[in-house]
Design a protein around this motif. Sequence first.
Motif, mmCIF file in Angstrom:
data_model
loop_
_atom_site.group_PDB
_atom_site.id
_atom_site.type_symbol
_atom_site.label_atom_id
_atom_site.label_comp_id
_atom_site.label_asym_id
_atom_site.label_seq_id
_atom_site.Cartn_x
_atom_site.Cartn_y
_atom_site.Cartn_z
ATOM 1 N N ARG A 67 47.030 48.175 37.977
ATOM 2 C CA ARG A 67 46.105 47.287 38.706
ATOM 3 C C ARG A 67 45.233 48.097 39.662
ATOM 4 O O ARG A 67 44.081 47.768 39.896
ATOM 5 C CB ARG A 67 46.909 46.233 39.471
ATOM 6 C CG ARG A 67 46.066 45.209 40.201
ATOM 7 C CD ARG A 67 45.355 44.287 39.241
ATOM 8 N NE ARG A 67 44.693 43.224 39.951
ATOM 9 C CZ ARG A 67 43.372 43.174 40.152
ATOM 10 N NH1 ARG A 67 42.592 44.110 39.668
ATOM 11 N NH2 ARG A 67 42.838 42.177 40.814
ATOM 12 N N GLU A 93 38.319 45.825 36.845
ATOM 13 C CA GLU A 93 38.641 44.388 36.770
ATOM 14 C C GLU A 93 38.571 43.840 35.344
ATOM 15 O O GLU A 93 39.400 43.014 34.957
ATOM 16 C CB GLU A 93 37.672 43.619 37.672
ATOM 17 C CG GLU A 93 38.099 42.206 37.975
ATOM 18 C CD GLU A 93 39.225 42.142 38.988
ATOM 19 O OE1 GLU A 93 40.002 41.172 38.917
ATOM 20 O OE2 GLU A 93 39.336 43.038 39.828
ATOM 21 N N GLY A 130 43.341 39.050 44.353
ATOM 22 C CA GLY A 130 42.479 40.214 44.549
ATOM 23 C C GLY A 130 43.254 41.500 44.307
ATOM 24 O O GLY A 130 44.489 41.522 44.330
ATOM 25 N N ARG A 131 42.536 42.588 44.087
ATOM 26 C CA ARG A 131 43.178 43.877 43.805
ATOM 27 C C ARG A 131 44.152 44.315 44.902
ATOM 28 O O ARG A 131 45.283 44.682 44.595
ATOM 29 C CB ARG A 131 42.129 44.949 43.576
ATOM 30 C CG ARG A 131 42.737 46.289 43.204
ATOM 31 C CD ARG A 131 41.701 47.346 43.029
ATOM 32 N NE ARG A 131 40.743 46.911 42.019
ATOM 33 C CZ ARG A 131 40.322 47.658 41.018
ATOM 34 N NH1 ARG A 131 40.747 48.888 40.903
ATOM 35 N NH2 ARG A 131 39.453 47.204 40.156
ATOM 36 N N ALA A 186 45.774 40.745 36.666
ATOM 37 C CA ALA A 186 44.974 40.282 37.794
ATOM 38 C C ALA A 186 45.378 38.859 38.136
ATOM 39 O O ALA A 186 45.150 37.933 37.370
ATOM 40 C CB ALA A 186 43.491 40.344 37.461
#
Length: 103
Positions: free
Chosen positions: A60, A65, A75-76, A72
């Motif tokens: 990740r 993305e 958010g990252r 996912a």
Amino acid sequence: MTDASATAQSDRPLGFLRNQLPMLLVAVVLLVAVVFLVQDRWRRGAFVIGGAPLLASALRLVLPEVRVGLLAVRGRPFDVVAYAVLGGTIIALAATISSLGVG
């Protein structure tokens, strides 16, 4: 059906697999852990189970993305921290498993 639409339809399964490759890698690690568990290697299996979210966290973190697929969730930053904490916790618990009588 035109050649272009036939090519696009035949590329869909490959495109899906290509996009979900990170999740498939994590699933393979979990499958390896299940093999250890079935063989009564509880501690080793628990370590491998803990490694799966750590792998998910690393994937990740480094993948863009569009390539991360089902890994996912939010958010990252949230995903990376959540996967890392989960994997670290599982590995810490695995380290406390007594190796006496367990493989």
